[in-house]
Design an enzyme around this catalytic site. Structure first.
Site, PDB file in Angstrom:
ATOM      1  N   SER A 631       0.821  -1.163  -0.228  1.00  0.00           N
ATOM      2  CA  SER A 631      -0.043  -0.009  -0.022  1.00  0.00           C
ATOM      3  C   SER A 631       0.708   1.306   0.033  1.00  0.00           C
ATOM      4  CB  SER A 631      -1.138   0.065   1.185  1.00  0.00           C
ATOM      5  OG  SER A 631      -1.950   0.860   1.086  1.00  0.00           O
ATOM      6  N   ASP A 706      -9.196  -4.433  -6.215  1.00  0.00           N
ATOM      7  CA  ASP A 706      -8.920  -3.716  -5.121  1.00  0.00           C
ATOM      8  C   ASP A 706      -9.871  -2.431  -5.422  1.00  0.00           C
ATOM      9  OD1 ASP A 706      -7.639  -1.883  -3.248  1.00  0.00           O
ATOM     10  OD2 ASP A 706      -5.648  -2.641  -3.860  1.00  0.00           O
ATOM     11  N   HIS A 738      -7.817  -5.189  -1.720  1.00  0.00           N
ATOM     12  CA  HIS A 738      -6.621  -4.624  -1.112  1.00  0.00           C
ATOM     13  C   HIS A 738      -5.739  -5.587  -0.028  1.00  0.00           C
ATOM     14  CE1 HIS A 738      -3.957  -1.194  -1.005  1.00  0.00           C
ATOM     15  NE2 HIS A 738      -4.020  -1.100   0.392  1.00  0.00           N
TER      16      HIS A 738
END
Length: 766
Positions: A631, A706, A738
């Site tokens: 991320s 995602d 995600h």
């Protein structure tokens, strides 16, 4: 993104092995969790060398972290302890358990397997679970006590149930539509929930719920829900709020018509679905938010005056203890101030009670660390002196309750009868928060209630007389215990003792304890690091697995249990290393705000300092430092490889943000400003224009469904790298969002990472 660091945490696991009371005898068959919750025979162990961990075992059941319940709560009267506990044979399935402190008995209150239908969840509930970071869990993922302590409402598979403390369960709804955001009114008279974008309310006993908000002609209007950025970035999941006397409800209405429609592709293994998602990317319009107050039947509706500027955030909503005032925190879009509005619920008229302003060249951090008291005063968390501390606001005046170059991390409770405030903070060590108490009238030096050497968190009942403390250390997985108001342990909730029966016991012989230290940043700041080394032979140099996050609101270096994954990496012969750069939390405004308007700069410089430090160590192979992040950490990998050719032997970038223009308003503009006004900050911080500068081996990983860091972030990067003939590798996961995780998928992810490192020679010495 503000809570993305949660994705780095290990999955929780299973039932307690023991509950030992200071007054009671050891657990017996009567008081222990029932055998029906455990498998008939032990789960088979992988065929691995004795004492060595592999990735299959790390992510299998039972969890190597041992029993670690979720959502630990105390009943309002302090008698009952409830929690979600997962099964030994399935670490992702949770049931509701309760403990009666008077009888000393545990009881499973709701069995998710017996009661649940396992029907598919609606897209709306799936997305809410993603926002809460529980999208991969099964069974019961949330529950709530009523304020009177007589009932527990349990959402399960799209319907609602009422759990009794005697083990009885009553079904409240049975509809093809999902009920979201369920709640019991404070006195337990009403049940409320959101169904098909409207708020429904009705008698709990009679079971006749009906919509109390209008049926809108526009499909873009939602009642009783929190908008996307409130859930994802503001830590506000609620969209309606009951008054203490149940006479009124404050209800959010939002219209997402102004928000840009993004066609999001959810690419699965056997097909692709597209969603027309309203996604407020940086620099584009947000939803239009309004707030109404109405009676439980929907009558008497008045609109709250939120001010002339509609481009604001409704950050928090609370009722005064007497129900006569509604308090609304109004945050400006630039996130440099919060106005506390005092609202007359009968008319909707509002006035500004006070304004909280950010420090120069900083932003304002939202917080849940505040409490309205019976006398109308307020305990409030603020960074106005440069560090996060508690203040008392009464009769228009402020009194600072805590101070110093440390941070209050959580306001735990306020015992108003005794005038005592409980909180956790970093006063003694930024790496291991402790629980403290202060006197509200004469604060003075905080009294520490927990044991040094542990990383502590705590919850309490309303009056602060009963506590549940959760703690861990580098050598002890998470434990939890019931304590009195002075912090004295009364009973274990979960001792999680590392004895021969513990799932981690076979691997204790190879367990390596972290070491900690600091290096200096360019501005002289101390940067904290942790390191775990394998058993090393003199004269040999070892590769480094350098994990980073780098973004705000995530402290990665702490004196706590790190889980089995770092140990498995070390067992493979790698040094495991983390460093907290400038921009990370709990170090004060000046330290955190250095990333403002320049993401991908000071964090990269600080991680570079960490790599250069590693290269000075005679047991580190300076040519074999691999860097990994997910991320924001994935974004950091790209920026680090772009900035420092040859410093890192290889980089792994998981689910990276590559263009900040693609990320949402509330998170991105907080740190980067508005791209319509400051486009240059975005150009400098994006990871696309300099993609061709990446010359070291790169592995890109992303879930193809995602909805947070949308897959377009990676496709833009892939296209750029291909167009510039830059070699790289990638592994994509159809159907995953995600959080690319699960027992076998996580194994695949990590074996892919280390196969990549092996191909590029980042391997331990022979």
């Amino acid at each position: 993104m503000s809570r993305i660091s949660l994705l780095l945490a290990a999955l929780c696991a299973t039932v307690p092995a023991s509950f030992i009371s200071a007054e009671a005898a050891p657990v017996t068959e009567k008081t222990a969790p029932r055998a029906a919750d455990t498998p008939a025979s032990p789960a088979p162990r992988p065929n691995i060398a004795a004492g060595a961990l592999d990735f299959q075992r790390v992510f299998a059941s039972p969890s190597l972290d041992g029993p670690q319940p979720r959502e630990v709560k105390i009943s309002p009267d302090g008698r009952y302890l409830t929690l979600l506990r997962n099964r030994t044979e399935d670490r992702q399935r949770y049931d509701l358990w309760g403990y009666d402190r008077e009888s000393g008995e545990w009881r499973m209150l709701v069995d998710s397997l017996k009661l649940g239908s396992s029907r598919p969840l609606s897209e709306a509930e799936k997305m809410q679970r993603e926002r809460k970071r529980v999208g991969d869990l099964k069974g019961i993922v949330a529950y709530d006590w009523s304020d009177d302590g007589r009932s527990i409402i349990v959402p399960l598979d799209g319907d609602l149930y009422l759990a009794g403390l005697d083990g009885s369960v009553r079904r409240l709804t049975d509809s093809p539509e999902d009920e979201l955001n369920s709640a019991l009114s404070p006195g337990g008279k009403y049940l409320s929930f959101v169904r098909e974008q409207r708020l429904w309310v009705g008698s709990l006993e009679q079971g006749a719920q009906k919509p109390i908000t209008p049926e809108e002609s526009a499909k873009t209007v939602h009642w009783g829900e929190a908008e996307f950025v409130a859930q994802e970035e503001m830590d506000r999941m609620a969209g309606y709020w009951w008054s203490p006397d149940e006479s009124r409800i404050a209800v959010e209405r939002y219209d997402e018509a102004p928000v840009k429609v993004v066609t999001r592709a959810a690419i699965g293994a056997e097909g692709t679905r597209t969603y027309e998602q309203r996604y407020p990317a940086a620099g584009t319009p947000n939803v239009l938010v309004s707030l109404f107050v109405m009676k439980p039947d929907g009558s008497g509706k008045v609109q709250v005056d939120l001010g002339a500027d509609s481009d604001i955030y409704v950050a928090r909503v609370n009722w005064a203890r007497d129900g006569k005032t509604l308090y609304v925190q109004r945050q400006d879009r630039a996130q440099t101030k919060i106005d506390m509005l005092a609202v007359d619920p009968a008319t909707g008229r509002s006035s500004v009670l006070f304004t909280e302003k950010a420090s120069p060249e900083a932003w304002i951090n939202l917080s849940g660390n505040y409490r309205f008291l019976k006398d109308g005063s307020l305990i409030w968390w603020s960074e106005r002196d440069g560090f996060g501390h508690l203040y008392h606001f009464a009769d228009g005046k402020w009194q600072q309750l805590t101070s110093g170059r440390w941070t209050v991390t959580k306001l735990v409770s306020v015992d108003e009868a005794r005038g005592r405030v409980l909180f956790t903070g970093t006063k003694d060590d930024v790496l291991s928060p402790q629980l403290y108490a202060i006197d509200l009238a004469r604060p003075g030096t905080p009294q520490r209630l927990t044991e040094e050497g542990w990383f502590n968190a705590a919850v309490a009942n309303k009056d602060g007389r009963t506590l549940v403390v959760t703690r861990s250390s580098p050598t002890q997985p998470s434990q939890s215990y019931v304590a009195d108001a002075e912090g004295k342990r009364l009973a274990w909730v979960e001792e999680n003792r590392l004895d021969g029966a513990h799932p981690y016991a076979p691997y204790l012989a190879s367990h390596r304890t972290p070491t900690y230290g600091t290096i200096k940043a360019e501005d002289g700041s101390d940067l904290h690091w942790l390191m775990i080394t394998p058993k090393m032979e003199p004269g040999k140099r070892y590769p480094v697995f350098f994990e980073h996050y780098g973004g705000p609101h995530s402290q990665q270096v702490a004196r706590q249990w790190l889980g089995a994954l770092p140990q498995a990496i070390v067992d493979k012969g790698y040094i495991y290393f983390r460093l907290d750069n400038r921009g990370s939390p709990n170090r004060g405004v000046k330290f955190e705000s250095q990333i403002r308007h320049k993401l991908g700069t000071v964090e990269v410089a600080d991680q570079r300092a960490g790599a250069e430090y590693l290269k000075t160590l005679d047991f580190v192979d300076p040519k074999k430092i691999a860097t990994y992040g997910w991320s924001y950490g994935g974004y950091m990998t790209l920026k680090m490889l772009q900035a420092d050719h040859g410093l890192y032997a290889a980089g792994i970038s998981g689910a990276p943000v590559t263009k900040w223009e693609l990320y949402d308003t509330h998170y991105t503009e907080r740190y980067m400003g508005d791209p319509r006004k400051q486009p240059e900050t975005y150009t400098a911080s994006d990871a696309i224009d300099n993609a061709a500068k990446i010359s070291d081996p790169l592995l890109l990983i992303h879930g193809m469904s995602d909805d947070n860091v949308v897959f377009e972030n990676s496709t833009v990067l892939i296209s750029k790298l291909q167009a510039q003939a830059v070699p790289f590798e990638m592994m994509l996961y159809p159907g995953y969002t995600h959080a690319v995780k699960g027992p076998m998928i996580s194994k695949h992810v990590w074996e892919t990472i280390f196969a990549f490192l092996t191909r590029h020679g980042v391997t331990p010495p022979e």
